[in-house]
Scaffold this motif. Structure first.
Motif, mmCIF file in Angstrom:
data_model
loop_
_atom_site.group_PDB
_atom_site.id
_atom_site.type_symbol
_atom_site.label_atom_id
_atom_site.label_comp_id
_atom_site.label_asym_id
_atom_site.label_seq_id
_atom_site.Cartn_x
_atom_site.Cartn_y
_atom_site.Cartn_z
ATOM 1 N N GLY A 21 37.956 48.236 38.145
ATOM 2 C CA GLY A 21 38.421 47.000 37.545
ATOM 3 C C GLY A 21 38.347 46.149 38.500
ATOM 4 N N LEU A 22 37.980 44.663 38.110
ATOM 5 C CA LEU A 22 37.859 43.548 38.906
ATOM 6 C C LEU A 22 38.590 42.725 39.141
ATOM 7 C CD1 LEU A 22 33.876 43.113 37.729
ATOM 8 C CD2 LEU A 22 34.903 44.640 39.712
ATOM 9 N N ASP A 23 39.759 43.061 38.602
ATOM 10 C CA ASP A 23 40.967 41.841 38.898
ATOM 11 C C ASP A 23 41.291 41.932 40.148
ATOM 12 O OD1 ASP A 23 41.192 40.750 36.237
ATOM 13 O OD2 ASP A 23 41.634 42.763 35.812
ATOM 14 N N PRO A 43 39.833 38.153 32.905
ATOM 15 C CA PRO A 43 39.472 36.658 32.346
ATOM 16 C C PRO A 43 38.539 36.955 31.293
ATOM 17 C CG PRO A 43 39.643 36.636 34.529
ATOM 18 C CD PRO A 43 39.972 37.970 34.223
ATOM 19 N N ALA A 44 37.678 37.887 31.235
ATOM 20 C CA ALA A 44 36.503 38.136 30.323
ATOM 21 C C ALA A 44 37.295 38.828 29.194
ATOM 22 C CB ALA A 44 35.414 38.836 31.004
ATOM 23 N N GLY A 45 38.409 39.475 29.154
ATOM 24 C CA GLY A 45 38.970 40.273 28.093
ATOM 25 C C GLY A 45 38.288 41.659 27.866
ATOM 26 N N THR A 46 37.852 42.328 28.867
ATOM 27 C CA THR A 46 37.176 43.513 28.953
ATOM 28 C C THR A 46 38.082 44.444 29.576
ATOM 29 O OG1 THR A 46 36.005 43.407 30.845
ATOM 30 C CG2 THR A 46 34.934 42.718 28.808
ATOM 31 N N ASP A 47 37.969 45.807 29.100
ATOM 32 C CA ASP A 47 38.826 46.896 29.316
ATOM 33 C C ASP A 47 37.936 48.180 29.769
ATOM 34 O OD1 ASP A 47 38.173 47.804 26.899
ATOM 35 O OD2 ASP A 47 40.302 47.615 25.941
ATOM 36 N N ALA A 48 36.928 48.047 29.972
ATOM 37 C CA ALA A 48 36.125 49.518 30.152
ATOM 38 C C ALA A 48 36.512 50.112 31.425
ATOM 39 C CB ALA A 48 34.660 49.130 30.104
ATOM 40 N N THR A 99 27.672 35.025 31.493
ATOM 41 C CA THR A 99 26.623 36.032 32.337
ATOM 42 C C THR A 99 27.457 37.440 32.434
ATOM 43 O OG1 THR A 99 25.977 34.214 33.536
ATOM 44 C CG2 THR A 99 25.274 36.068 34.151
ATOM 45 N N PHE A 100 28.700 37.072 32.331
ATOM 46 C CA PHE A 100 29.322 38.395 32.548
ATOM 47 C C PHE A 100 29.297 39.278 31.302
ATOM 48 C CE2 PHE A 100 32.950 41.162 32.496
ATOM 49 C CZ PHE A 100 33.207 41.670 33.853
ATOM 50 N N ALA A 101 29.343 38.293 30.194
ATOM 51 C CA ALA A 101 29.030 39.016 29.039
ATOM 52 C C ALA A 101 27.716 39.563 28.501
ATOM 53 C CB ALA A 101 29.725 38.211 27.777
ATOM 54 N N SER A 102 26.537 38.767 28.992
ATOM 55 C CA SER A 102 25.343 39.021 28.615
ATOM 56 C C SER A 102 24.717 39.945 29.628
ATOM 57 C CB SER A 102 24.435 37.593 28.508
ATOM 58 O OG SER A 102 24.533 37.091 29.836
ATOM 59 N N ALA A 103 25.258 40.096 30.657
ATOM 60 C CA ALA A 103 24.502 41.069 31.605
ATOM 61 C C ALA A 103 25.119 42.372 31.437
ATOM 62 C CB ALA A 103 24.751 40.543 32.963
ATOM 63 N N GLY A 104 26.296 42.683 30.618
ATOM 64 C CA GLY A 104 26.906 43.848 30.330
ATOM 65 C C GLY A 104 27.685 44.226 31.262
ATOM 66 N N CYS A 105 28.354 43.439 32.053
ATOM 67 C CA CYS A 105 29.258 44.088 33.172
ATOM 68 C C CYS A 105 30.547 44.401 32.329
ATOM 69 C CB CYS A 105 29.884 42.694 34.079
ATOM 70 S SG CYS A 105 28.423 41.660 34.446
#
Ligand code: HEA
Ligand code: HEA
Ligand code: CUA
Ligand SMILES: [Cu+2]
Lengths: 345, 214, 644
Positions: free
Chosen positions: A283-285, A273-278, A259-265
């Protein structure tokens, strides 16, 4: 007159070379793009002719009629020439009308979905695409069968987006409150990228989705697999992550990650954990710390942050940036899974 | 920069020392029978009409083109105060006659008629605005209640703003009238606000039919 | 050269009139008065908001968004205009106090300082316009330099995406609303009354008001960068519903456009009335120079179309601040309505941005070819053709927007047909060159450069006018290329041509021809280097308005960015040439180009009231090569050479 013609022909040769030697359009991957390419070349031939005449005349005039030093006489007082004027009214009119006719035919062919199109629903939202196949099969990846017209029925949850796969030519805005349609008939297999071409906010540049074109049998088996997976997953929620239908009925954390990926977060937030760096959102860590600061239980805080992003605005960020529609677009299962995923459970 | 002699001003052309400049420009040629100020007002009105046009276009989209448009207008629980608006229409139409009366009066050099006409028109216009304000307070919905309300407040509000402008222009004319300005020859200052006022009235009739009646 | 020191404020007062009251420096119109009236009006606006909120019982009473909106964008600018003295005369008139019927107190400029004051002289206003708009051009171009730096390489380097979008939006907004449109108004302000043989515009005070609204608009656009959340970031098109959900900076766009629009309507109205009622005797419509024709048609477009953009911005703003639902589908609104209303203005606006340029080019080509313009009447008629067609094509910006399908074909045909009147103009210019005596000085170079680049832009317009091609090319860099070929290669080139052409008339001095040519060639080459590759980028798949793009487009984007930096540098050459030549260039003759139109028959710069006596027009404006032909006869000293 001959000299002008020579210059114009030279200009035409150069322009033609520019037109042919550079691969202006991407290699076509759909029937519609084939027709668009044809229209493009039709217009190009006319344009080369017009451009060469204009440039030929300018260059020749500059070369031949340039005033001699010390010459301060005037040119011949020519006021006009009715025949010429009629000619250059009629001829361009005919040329553009021919472009119009070709275009009209192409539009009507390109809008024709044939008798048995595959209907795919498209849901766009800031900043993610979702696709739904017949039988409530949902996917984050657009998979299309070769040589079968696919008719897209598109809806938007928030603002205007636009769907475009460059190699397939077709483009259509996705407008909130209106269901828009286009038809694409893929003509070669391979992977492509679907991009959003209507400015839709912060994440516009990154609002993309992967596209695959499969042979029809392969497509059928993909669809069947998705259907099976979808039926297994709790509540028929989204399945088939960006990898292309990996797991079935996975744990909540898998659904959360998806969902994190598909909702565009990931378009806005960095999250290990999702490997994103925008960098658009915080940041959500370190959400635990943030929840403490807000003085709320962690899960409630996260849920509130997603559903009602303006309730607590993180210092240094603006309200109104994070979409406020997640409360409606995410199913309760997805929301719970997302909260679990974010809180690290 | 100040030490650089700037030749930007038209004054520095040597051929026109100060003394040679005539005191005032030569009178311009009148190349049209139209009077400049009146033509200007008509063009302004054309442009104002287009502004209303934009609002009517919004109305058209919301009510006609929109696939989710409701059957009834306004949608079910809400109602427009047609009766009050009808009374208001009567008020405004009457004021068109009174302003006409005022301008005719000054053309006959009848100052008192001018003053009376202006005052009555201003009173009628103010009554219209006041009624509309009261109507807003009692209509039972607010700007946030849907597209029909947006269109309602948009069109009537835009028109109200024009009434306000028209009233301001008439007030200016009235002030000047009471100071003894205007005569049978010079009455631009009344005539031009008068044209505007007629425009405001006509516009109201269209708004009234589009919003309340249709 | 001595500066005149005569107090000119006495000017125009008749003997026997009471001397004007002396007022303290804080009461005299000007910056000092503006410096306290503006904040005062801000406070007034603020307390209107606060009082209304308190009355209605809304919380919080001090809502800064509303206060900035009303006080900062409406009342404070009015206070500024009041302080500067734009309204003084009217206020006297309104209150019934005695006014001098033709008070020319604020007419003519006697020192460079006068350019910073409210002035009613069309020539001064013209120059005020040009300098102000050039400032906004440099500002808008500077923003382009910033985002071109970001775009030089794929990935994110300097800005986050919101800032990037803000830069792009402000770039286009400054260029369109406070550069191109008003720059043409400036040139026309200077030239049209002179060309008509009129002493001034029809409404000189309205003219001053139009000008002074412009810095307000520009200041609002620029100030949006200070707003929390950054500048408006939805493109210059600012589509709903995105625009009604954006951070507060968006409102600066909504309101700035209103000020720019009001300014533009007022000027257009003024031009129309001037052209209709103030032509010199003998100046029939068929004897008007084409620049006048061009501004006549443009002004009609402005008066009719501009209210639509005002409407569109009002709706977006209402949706935001009053929670209306013009464009919110959940509540019965219709999203595409915005685009229809917006483009009903903004398509005609693109012709507003190019027709005056066509006029300039007609003047320049005819003068520097020493030939009558070819097919004068058809040239004028084609302007009207464009005017009419311009209102029937707006939806070509919406071919992929999801509007009704049946609208596409008629819109496509009418769009394509615009190529016909435009083609007439292009071919007539070319025929004017034919067998002429071409003087290739700077204005002429820009005119020829204009024709070649504008044709490319026009042809790319024809590509996107064809629906199937547009479906592929819409919202990509192909459109960006089109925009710049028509707006830079088109409008900006014509503005340069016009500035060089009238520079001697405006300032009484000649510019440096060598620098002018250098400016032209550098601009011409780097312009093509910057914008031609964009066609390719777009067709190949690069969407517009993106801060980051696929790696394959890296090399071309680097070329584009480097080109754009040199293009920026070429502007510096121009600025240098203008400033230095204005200050100490060689003195210009009254008619250095040997042109026939009336503005060249008076001294350079023209006298304060243009003419001692209204000229008599006796023939067409472009009778070059016709033995003994004259356009106008001027009496009374005006013809005498300034420094003979
Ligand atoms: C000065 C400004 C200007 C001018 C003059 C034009 C001129 C034209 N424009 Fe352009 N246009 C813009 C400014 C301008 N445009 C801008 C700013 C946008 C983008 C807005 C945005 O989305 O941000 C845009 C976008 C735009 C679109 C939408 C693209 C999209 O978003 O998908 C289209 C589609 O039809 C279009 C078409 C045309 C056409 C057909 C002309 C014609 O008028 C051109 C006519 C001229 C010629 C054709 C050349 C000369 C003619 C001849 C030599 C005769 C012979 C020719 C033939 C036989 C073909 N323009
Ligand atoms: C008249 C209009 C105009 C002009 C002149 C320009 C000029 C330029 N434009 Fe612009 N542009 C638009 C109108 C214009 N543009 C519009 C309407 C859009 C669409 C926006 C949207 O999508 O909404 C657009 C969009 C646009 C984009 C696409 C952005 C995107 O979609 O993401 C790009 C990308 O390269 C670009 C680049 C440039 C460049 C490099 C210049 C150069 O020509 C600029 C040249 C540089 C200068 C003029 C500055 C020079 C000055 C200095 C360097 C400072 C030096 C100091 C002193 C002189 C004191 N423009
Ligand atoms: Cu979605 Cu751009
Ligand atoms: Cu257009």
């Amino acid at each position: 007159m001959i000299r002008v013609t020579v210059i114009a022909v030279l200009a035409a040769i150069v322009t033609t070379l520019v037109a042919v030697l550079i691969r202006w359009l991407p290699e076509s991957a759909s029937e519609q793009m084939d027709r668009i390419t044809f229209t493009y070349w039709f217009a190009t031939v006319i344009s080369i002719a017009i451009f060469s005449i204009v440039i030929g005349l300018i260059v020749y005039s500059v070369w031949a009629f340039r005033v001699q030093p010390e010459d301060d006489t005037d040119g011949p007082p020519i006021h006009g020439n009715t025949k010429l004027e009629i000619a250059w009214t009629i001829v361009p009119a005919l040329l553009v009308i021919s472009i119009g006719l070709v275009s009209a035919v192409v539009i009507s062919k390109n809008a024709n979905a044939g008798s048995d199109p595959l209907e795919v629903k498209v849901f766009a939202q800031q900043f993610a695409w979702k696709f739904e196949y017949p039988g409530e099969v949902r996917s984050d990846e657009l998979v299309m069968p070769l040589r079968r017209p696919v008719e897209f029925h598109m809806e938007s949850a928030d603002v205007i987006h636009s769907l475009w796969i460059p190699q397939m030519g077709q483009k259509q805005d996705v407008v909130p409150g209106v269901t828009t349609k286009i038809v694409i008939t893929p003509t070669r297999t391979g992977t492509f990228t679907l991009i959003c071409t209507e400015l839709c906010g912060l994440g516009h540049a990154t609002m993309r989705a992967p596209v695959r074109v499969l042979e029809q049998p392969e497509f059928a088996s993909w669809l069947a697999k998705q259907r099976a997976a979808g039926a297994g997953a709790a509540g028929g929620a989204a399945s088939g992550g960006t990898g292309g239908g990996t797991q079935a009925g996975g744990a909540a954390s898998a659904l959360g990650k998806q969902t994190f990926a598909s909702a565009g977060c990931g378009g806005c937030h960095a999250f290990e954990p999702a490997g994103t760096d925008a960098q658009i959102g915080p940041g959500l860590d370190n959400l635990v710390a943030d929840a403490k600061k807000a003085g709320e239980p962690e899960d409630a805080y996260i849920e509130q942050s997603i559903v009602e992003p303006n309730a607590v605005v993180v210092a240094g960020y603006q309200p109104g940036v994070m979409p406020q529609t997640f409360g409606e677009t995410l199913s309760p299962e997805e929301l719970d899974a997302l909260v679990a995923f974010l809180s690290g459970k | 920069m100040s030490d650089i002699p700037i030749s930007g001003g038209p004054h520095l052309a040597g051929s026109h020392p100060q003394e040679a400049i005539p005191h005032g420009p030569p009178p311009a040629n009148r190349s049209s029978r139209l009077d400049a100020a009146t033509l200007g007002m008509f063009l302004f009105i054309a442009s104002e009409a287009m502004l209303f046009g934009a609002f009517f276009t919004a109305y058209f989209f919301v009510r006609v083109v929109n696939p989710t448009a409701t059957e009834t207008w306004p949608p079910a629980p809400f109602e427009f105060p047609v009766f009050v608006a009808g009374v208001n229409t009567a008020i405004l139409v009457t004021s068109s006659f009174t302003i006409h009366w005022a301008t005719q009066a000054i053309k006959r050099n009848d100052r008192n008629g001018l003053r009376a006409g202006l005052v009555v028109t201003i009173l009628l216009g103010s009554a219209f605005l006041l009624t509309q304000a009261i109507e807003y307070a009692h209509v039972g919905f607010n700007t946030g209640d849907g597209a029909f309300a947006s269109v309602f407040f948009g069109l009537t509000g835009l028109h109200g703003a024009h009434v306000f402008v028209g009233l301001s222009l008439l007030t200016i004319a009235a002030v000047r009238a009471f100071r003894g300005h205007f005569s049978a020859e010079h009455h631009h200052g009344v005539e031009i606000p008068g044209i505007y006022w007629h425009f405001v009235d006509v516009m109201w009739i269209i708004v009234f039919f589009a919003v309340y009646v249709l | 050269m001595t500066s005149t020191t005569e107090p000119h404020s006495q000017h125009g007062l008749r003997p026997g009139d009471p001397p004007p009251r002396r007022r303290g420096i804080f009461m005299r119109p000007g910056y000092l008065r503006a410096s306290w009236v503006t904040p005062l009006f801000f406070l007034i606006g603020m307390y209107i908001v606060v009082a209304l909120r308190a009355l209605a019982g809304w919380d919080p009473v001090y809502d800064w968004e509303y206060i900035v909106l009303i006080a900062g964008m409406v009342t404070a600018p009015i206070g500024f205009l009041l302080g500067m003295g734009v309204f003084d005369y009217w206020l006297y008139w309104i209150s019934g106090r005695p006014t001098v019927a033709d008070d020319h107190a604020s007419h003519g400029a006697y020192s460079w300082k006068d350019y910073f004051k409210v002035n009613t002289d069309h020539k001064v206003i013209g120059i005020q316009y040009l300098v102000t708009t050039f400032f906004f051009f440099v500002a808008g171009g500077f923003l382009a330099m910033l985002f071109r730096a970001e775009l030089a390489e794929p990935g994110m380097q300097f800005f986050d995406t919101q800032t990037f979008n803000g830069l792009v939006s402000a770039h286009a907004t400054l260029m369109i609303f406070v550069f191109i449109i008003p720059a043409f108004a400036g040139l026309a302000n200077f030239a049209v009354p002179l060309m008509l043989g009129a002493p001034d515009m029809a409404f000189p005070r309205l003219n001053a008001l139009s000008f002074w609204m412009l810095p307000v608009a520009g200041a609002l656009f620029l100030a949006s960068f200070l707003a929390p959340g950054g500048a408006f970031a939805t493109g210059w098109t600012s589509y709903a519903p995105l625009a009604s959900e954006q951070p507060f900076g968006q409102v600066f766009f909504n309101m700035g456009v209103q000020w720019a629009g009001a300014s533009s309507i007022a000027t257009a109205l003024n031009f129309l009335v001037t052209i209709i009622t103030m032509r010199a005797p003998g100046m029939t419509f068929w004897r008007m120079p084409l620049l006048v024709w061009a501004n006549f048609t443009t002004s009609l477009l402005v008066v009719i179309a501009t209210p639509f953009i005002a409407g569109s911005q009002f709706f977006v703003m209402f949706d935001r601040v009053m929670h209306t639902s013009f464009f919110t589908p959940d509540n019965g609104g219709y999203v595409l309505g915005y685009q229809h209303i917006f483009w009903f203005y903004s398509h005609p606006a693109v012709y507003i941005m190019v027709l005056p340029g066509f006029g300039i080019i007609s003047e320049v080509i005819s003068v520097f070819s020493r030939k009558p313009i070819f097919g004068y009447r058809l040239m004028a008629v084609s302007l009207i053709g464009i005017l009419v067609l311009a209102f029937s094509v707006w939806a070509h910006h919406m071919f992929v927007a999801g509007m009704a399908d049946w609208l596409r074909i008629p819109m496509m045909i009418s769009t394509l047909l615009i190529a016909v009147p435009t083609g007439i103009k292009v071919f007539s210019w070319l025929a004017t060159l034919w067998e002429g005596k071409l003087h290739l000085s700077t204005p002429m170079l820009f005119a020829l450069g204009f024709i070649s680049t504008f044709v490319i832009g026009g042809l790319s317009g024809v590509y996107v006018a064809s629906v199937p091609i547009d479906i592929h090319a819409s919202d990509t860099y192909f459109v960006v290329a089109h925009i710049h070929y028509v707006l830079f290669g088109g409008s900006v080139f014509t503005i340069f041509a016009g500035l060089y052409y009238w520079f001697p008339k405006m300032t009484g001095r000649m510019f440096d021809e060598r620098l002018g040519k250098l400016h032209f060639w550098l601009t011409f080459v780097t312009f093509n280097l910057t914008f031609f590759p964009m066609h390719w980028l777009g067709l190949d798949g690069m969407p517009r308005r993106v801060a980051d793009y696929a790696g394959t487009y890296g090399a071309l984007n680097m070329v584009v960015s480097i080109g754009s930096f040199v293009l920026g540098a070429s502007v510096v050459i121009f600025a240098y040439n203008i400033v230095v030549s204005w200050a100490r260039g060689p003195v210009a003759e009254s008619n250095p180009w040997k042109a026939m139109t009336i503005e060249w028959q008076v001294s350079s710069p023209p006298p304060v009231f243009n003419f001692d006596e209204i000229p008599q027009v006796v023939g067409g404006p472009y009778e070059y090569g016709v033995p003994g032909a004259r356009h106008a006869v001027l009496r009374g000293g005006a013809l005498q050479e300034a420094h003979a």
